[in-house]
Design an enzyme around this catalytic site. Structure first.
Site, PDB file in Angstrom:
ATOM      1  N   GLY A  10     -62.867  94.685   9.125  1.00 18.50           N
ATOM      2  CA  GLY A  10     -61.889  93.634   9.436  1.00 18.50           C
ATOM      3  C   GLY A  10     -61.509  93.615  10.911  1.00 18.50           C
ATOM      4  N   SER A 124     -46.531  96.766   8.176  1.00 16.39           N
ATOM      5  CA  SER A 124     -46.308  95.542   8.934  1.00 16.39           C
ATOM      6  C   SER A 124     -44.833  95.387   9.272  1.00 16.39           C
ATOM      7  CB  SER A 124     -46.762  94.369   8.064  1.00 16.39           C
ATOM      8  OG  SER A 124     -46.296  93.160   8.598  1.00 16.39           O
ATOM      9  N   TYR A 148     -46.817  89.581  -0.371  1.00 13.98           N
ATOM     10  CA  TYR A 148     -47.583  90.402   0.583  1.00 13.98           C
ATOM     11  C   TYR A 148     -46.696  91.490   1.182  1.00 13.98           C
ATOM     12  CZ  TYR A 148     -49.412  91.811   5.129  1.00 13.98           C
ATOM     13  OH  TYR A 148     -49.802  92.557   6.223  1.00 13.98           O
ATOM     14  N   LYS A 152     -46.563  95.884   0.973  1.00 13.15           N
ATOM     15  CA  LYS A 152     -46.451  96.867   2.065  1.00 13.15           C
ATOM     16  C   LYS A 152     -45.261  97.800   1.826  1.00 13.15           C
ATOM     17  CE  LYS A 152     -49.952  95.572   4.523  1.00 13.15           C
ATOM     18  NZ  LYS A 152     -51.159  96.383   4.471  1.00 13.15           N
ATOM     19  N   ARG A 230     -42.164  86.095  18.871  1.00 12.85           N
ATOM     20  CA  ARG A 230     -42.818  87.251  18.258  1.00 12.85           C
ATOM     21  C   ARG A 230     -43.235  88.248  19.323  1.00 12.85           C
ATOM     22  NH1 ARG A 230     -41.117  84.718  14.752  1.00 12.85           N
ATOM     23  NH2 ARG A 230     -41.999  84.138  12.723  1.00 12.85           N
TER      24      ARG A 230
HETATM   25  P1  NAD Z   1     -58.639  91.910   7.797  1.00 10.03           P
HETATM   26  O1  NAD Z   1     -58.569  91.041   6.596  1.00 10.03           O
HETATM   27  O2  NAD Z   1     -59.426  91.444   8.955  1.00 10.03           O
HETATM   28  O3  NAD Z   1     -59.156  93.372   7.392  1.00 10.03           O
HETATM   29  C1  NAD Z   1     -58.920  93.924   6.124  1.00 10.03           C
HETATM   30  C2  NAD Z   1     -60.246  94.435   5.594  1.00 10.03           C
HETATM   31  O4  NAD Z   1     -60.035  95.023   4.298  1.00 10.03           O
HETATM   32  C3  NAD Z   1     -61.274  93.320   5.413  1.00 10.03           C
HETATM   33  O5  NAD Z   1     -62.478  93.734   6.006  1.00 10.03           O
HETATM   34  C4  NAD Z   1     -61.426  93.186   3.896  1.00 10.03           C
HETATM   35  O6  NAD Z   1     -62.712  92.760   3.527  1.00 10.03           O
HETATM   36  C5  NAD Z   1     -61.100  94.596   3.439  1.00 10.03           C
HETATM   37  N1  NAD Z   1     -60.584  94.706   2.070  1.00 10.03           N
HETATM   38  C6  NAD Z   1     -59.582  94.002   1.491  1.00 10.03           C
HETATM   39  N2  NAD Z   1     -59.400  94.417   0.219  1.00 10.03           N
HETATM   40  C7  NAD Z   1     -60.305  95.400  -0.022  1.00 10.03           C
HETATM   41  C8  NAD Z   1     -60.621  96.214  -1.143  1.00 10.03           C
HETATM   42  N3  NAD Z   1     -59.991  96.076  -2.314  1.00 10.03           N
HETATM   43  N4  NAD Z   1     -61.600  97.120  -1.022  1.00 10.03           N
HETATM   44  C9  NAD Z   1     -62.274  97.272   0.156  1.00 10.03           C
HETATM   45  N5  NAD Z   1     -62.037  96.530   1.234  1.00 10.03           N
HETATM   46  C10 NAD Z   1     -61.062  95.596   1.158  1.00 10.03           C
HETATM   47  O7  NAD Z   1     -57.144  92.223   8.256  1.00 10.03           O
HETATM   48  P2  NAD Z   1     -56.598  92.903   9.573  1.00 10.03           P
HETATM   49  O8  NAD Z   1     -55.891  91.871  10.357  1.00 10.03           O
HETATM   50  O9  NAD Z   1     -57.650  93.722  10.203  1.00 10.03           O
HETATM   51  O10 NAD Z   1     -55.473  93.840   8.936  1.00 10.03           O
HETATM   52  C11 NAD Z   1     -55.721  95.189   8.584  1.00 10.03           C
HETATM   53  C12 NAD Z   1     -54.495  95.742   7.886  1.00 10.03           C
HETATM   54  O11 NAD Z   1     -53.368  95.571   8.735  1.00 10.03           O
HETATM   55  C13 NAD Z   1     -54.145  95.030   6.586  1.00 10.03           C
HETATM   56  O12 NAD Z   1     -53.698  95.985   5.660  1.00 10.03           O
HETATM   57  C14 NAD Z   1     -53.025  94.096   6.980  1.00 10.03           C
HETATM   58  O13 NAD Z   1     -52.164  93.823   5.899  1.00 10.03           O
HETATM   59  C15 NAD Z   1     -52.323  94.900   8.065  1.00 10.03           C
HETATM   60  N6  NAD Z   1     -51.589  94.059   9.026  1.00 10.03           N
HETATM   61  C16 NAD Z   1     -52.222  93.069   9.696  1.00 10.03           C
HETATM   62  C17 NAD Z   1     -51.502  92.264  10.577  1.00 10.03           C
HETATM   63  C18 NAD Z   1     -52.164  91.123  11.305  1.00 10.03           C
HETATM   64  O14 NAD Z   1     -51.449  90.241  11.800  1.00 10.03           O
HETATM   65  N7  NAD Z   1     -53.474  91.091  11.433  1.00 10.03           N
HETATM   66  C19 NAD Z   1     -50.139  92.496  10.790  1.00 10.03           C
HETATM   67  C20 NAD Z   1     -49.531  93.552  10.106  1.00 10.03           C
HETATM   68  C21 NAD Z   1     -50.272  94.332   9.227  1.00 10.03           C
HETATM   69  N1  UFG Z   2     -46.944  79.278  14.411  1.00  4.50           N
HETATM   70  C1  UFG Z   2     -47.017  77.934  14.731  1.00  4.50           C
HETATM   71  N2  UFG Z   2     -48.134  77.253  14.365  1.00  4.50           N
HETATM   72  C2  UFG Z   2     -49.173  77.836  13.698  1.00  4.50           C
HETATM   73  C3  UFG Z   2     -49.079  79.202  13.370  1.00  4.50           C
HETATM   74  C4  UFG Z   2     -47.948  79.895  13.740  1.00  4.50           C
HETATM   75  O1  UFG Z   2     -46.105  77.373  15.336  1.00  4.50           O
HETATM   76  O2  UFG Z   2     -50.152  77.148  13.369  1.00  4.50           O
HETATM   77  C5  UFG Z   2     -45.754  80.041  14.841  1.00  4.50           C
HETATM   78  C6  UFG Z   2     -44.964  80.671  13.696  1.00  4.50           C
HETATM   79  O3  UFG Z   2     -44.006  79.759  13.193  1.00  4.50           O
HETATM   80  C7  UFG Z   2     -44.350  81.896  14.379  1.00  4.50           C
HETATM   81  C8  UFG Z   2     -45.421  82.291  15.413  1.00  4.50           C
HETATM   82  O4  UFG Z   2     -46.209  81.126  15.618  1.00  4.50           O
HETATM   83  O5  UFG Z   2     -43.187  81.520  15.070  1.00  4.50           O
HETATM   84  C9  UFG Z   2     -46.312  83.425  14.931  1.00  4.50           C
HETATM   85  O6  UFG Z   2     -46.861  83.088  13.666  1.00  4.50           O
HETATM   86  P1  UFG Z   2     -48.045  83.921  13.005  1.00  4.50           P
HETATM   87  O7  UFG Z   2     -48.396  83.236  11.736  1.00  4.50           O
HETATM   88  O8  UFG Z   2     -49.123  84.133  13.994  1.00  4.50           O
HETATM   89  O9  UFG Z   2     -47.391  85.348  12.752  1.00  4.50           O
HETATM   90  P2  UFG Z   2     -46.135  85.753  11.854  1.00  4.50           P
HETATM   91  O10 UFG Z   2     -45.189  86.479  12.751  1.00  4.50           O
HETATM   92  O11 UFG Z   2     -45.604  84.638  11.086  1.00  4.50           O
HETATM   93  O12 UFG Z   2     -46.795  86.767  10.816  1.00  4.50           O
HETATM   94  C10 UFG Z   2     -47.705  87.789  11.222  1.00  4.50           C
HETATM   95  C11 UFG Z   2     -48.639  88.089  10.068  1.00  4.50           C
HETATM   96  C12 UFG Z   2     -47.869  88.692   8.925  1.00  4.50           C
HETATM   97  C13 UFG Z   2     -47.157  89.906   9.411  1.00  4.50           C
HETATM   98  C14 UFG Z   2     -46.260  89.556  10.572  1.00  4.50           C
HETATM   99  C15 UFG Z   2     -45.618  90.794  11.159  1.00  4.50           C
HETATM  100  O13 UFG Z   2     -49.263  86.894   9.627  1.00  4.50           O
HETATM  101  O14 UFG Z   2     -48.756  89.078   7.905  1.00  4.50           O
HETATM  102  O15 UFG Z   2     -47.019  88.934  11.610  1.00  4.50           O
HETATM  103  O16 UFG Z   2     -46.580  91.719  11.492  1.00  4.50           O
HETATM  104  F1  UFG Z   2     -46.416  90.387   8.414  1.00  4.50           F
END
Ligand code: NAD
Ligand code: UFG
Length: 357
Positions: A10, A124, A148, A152, A230
């Site tokens: 990922g 998160s 979601y 967490k 953010r």
């Molecule tokens: P991502 O979706 O790119 O990566 C997650 C990976 O886990 C993917 O490759 C997916 O195929 C794999 N996966 C999901 N379920 C699985 C399962 N049951 N078995 C094996 N593999 C599985 O997401 P990311 O952005 O790299 O996020 C990684 C972690 O960080 C996640 O747990 C996500 O919730 C957390 N997180 C992400 C963000 C963000 O904004 N990207 C913010 C806060 C927390």
């Molecule tokens: N936003 C827009 N237009 C878009 C997308 C987002 O205006 O098309 C705005 C949102 O309203 C927010 C900011 O951009 O004000 C950031 O939005 P994101 O969707 O990029 O991020 P969030 O903070 O809403 O959420 C992200 C992840 C969540 C995680 C959280 C905290 O999606 O899973 O950060 O880590 F929980």
């Protein structure tokens, strides 16, 4: 001895694999590629010149998980695997509870069975729910706003109970703020399936002409320009935070939660301006209604990670935008593979082992 990376294909996982390999760690990756592409790992191999095993394994398949532990000497686990789309989790809560919670329980049971008790877990900032004060430190009250976020929070609780039951465990819970950007090479980056939910991939897809304009969700928040604020953090800084957490977890044990953020907040319109500077492209946008469930402001107090892990985010918003743009412009279609054709591995459940080693 190897570090097992769940969800290593990922977005954050692939960047962390790269940093681990560059730092001399041996890694083993498992992923079910439900939200990623094996190509990301091919590119990690190319960038590092290092090889590693990748298993096409779902965390829900405990037998396969055991096989991975049997075949490899795992010393610690970094657990990224999980589903992460907030809206989807509201539509499909059972899928989220099953995948994220059951998947984690399976992992923890297998770890315990094999006496592997060092874990770094992807949590998160969403666990802080609605917060009135900023910056947010780790001792703030928690409370998730959607399924979601609840997965967490529940996993955090499970990990605390586990640690109370057996203090041989060492666990770092990393609460990420908003990861954006990509590796400097432009070879790995964020590649969401379908229309992006998050701000930066939406902006980059507008810039590259795949989407026509950005919808800015609300401009009546109590912020500098009314748009949501953010704490955006460069994914490479975030990846490095995992190495520091791993080191701490393996050396001292304990269970600790750490914010991984920069401590700086940017509004949506400030991000748009920074991106326009970096890409030299105009991003057309329209103000639309606020997104349900969004908080106005969210940014971290990252001091605990600095003090205890020796980690600070180094990259600023301009570099985040430059790197996000480099990735998107070099890879307008991401890893460029239709999901149905993702890889031969996905066509055959018997083809369990994907790796090169
Ligand atoms: P991502 O979706 O790119 O990566 C997650 C990976 O886990 C993917 O490759 C997916 O195929 C794999 N996966 C999901 N379920 C699985 C399962 N049951 N078995 C094996 N593999 C599985 O997401 P990311 O952005 O790299 O996020 C990684 C972690 O960080 C996640 O747990 C996500 O919730 C957390 N997180 C992400 C963000 C963000 O904004 N990207 C913010 C806060 C927390
Ligand atoms: N936003 C827009 N237009 C878009 C997308 C987002 O205006 O098309 C705005 C949102 O309203 C927010 C900011 O951009 O004000 C950031 O939005 P994101 O969707 O990029 O991020 P969030 O903070 O809403 O959420 C992200 C992840 C969540 C995680 C959280 C905290 O999606 O899973 O950060 O880590 F929980």
């Amino acid at each position: 001895m190897a570090i097992l990376i769940t969800g290593g294909a990922g977005y954050i996982g692939s960047h962390t694999c790269l940093e681990l390999l560059n730092a001399g760690h041996e890694i083993v990756v498992i992923d079910n590629f439900s939200n990623s592409n094996p190509e990301s790992l091919e590119r990690v191999c190319k960038l590092t010149g290092k090889d590693f095993k990748t298993y096409f394994v779902d965390l829900l398949d405990k037998e396969m998980l055991e096989k991975v532990f049997l075949e490899n000497e795992i010393e610690a686990v970094i657990h990224f695997a999980g589903l992460k789309a907030v809206g989807e989790s509201v539509e499909l809560p059972l899928l989220y509870y099953q995948n994220n919670i059951t998947g984690t329980l399976n992992l923890l049971e297998v770890m315990k069975h094999f006496n592997v008790k060092k874990l770094v877990f992807s949590s998160s900032a969403t666990v802080y729910g609605l917060t009135e004060r900023f910056p947010i430190s780790e001792d703030f009250p928690v409370g998730a706003l959607n399924p979601y976020g609840r997965t967490k929070l529940m996993i955090e609780e499970i990990l605390k109970d586990l640690y109370i039951s057996d203090q041989e465990w060492g666990i770092s819970i990393l609460r990420y703020f908003n990861p954006i950007g990509a590796h400097k090479s432009g070879m790995i980056g964020e590649d969401p399936f379908g229309v992006p939910n998050n701000l930066m991939p939406y902006i980059t897809q507008v810039a590259v002409g795949k989407l026509t304009q950005l919808n800015v969700f609300g401009n009546h928040y109590p912020t500098v320009d009314g748009t949501g604020v953010r704490d955006y953090i460069h994914v490479v800084d975030l990846a490095k935070g995992h190495l520091m957490a791993l080191k701490k977890t393996c050396s001292t044990g304990k269970l600790e939660s750490y914010n991984l953020g920069t401590g700086n907040g940017y509004s949506v319109l400030e991000v748009v301006s920074a991106f326009e500077r970096a890409s030299k492209r105009k991003i057309p946008f329209k103000i639309v209604e606020a997104r349900k469930g969004d908080v106005a402001i969210c940014f971290a107090d990252p001091l605990k990670a600095k003090k205890e892990l020796g980690w600070v985010a180094e990259k600023g918003i301009d570099e985040m935008c430059e790197d996000a743009w480099r990735w998107q412009s070099l890879n307008p279609n991401g890893y460029d593979v239709n999901k149905d054709l993702v890889s031969p591995y996905l066509k055959s459940s018997e083809d369990f082992f994907v790796g090169n080693k």
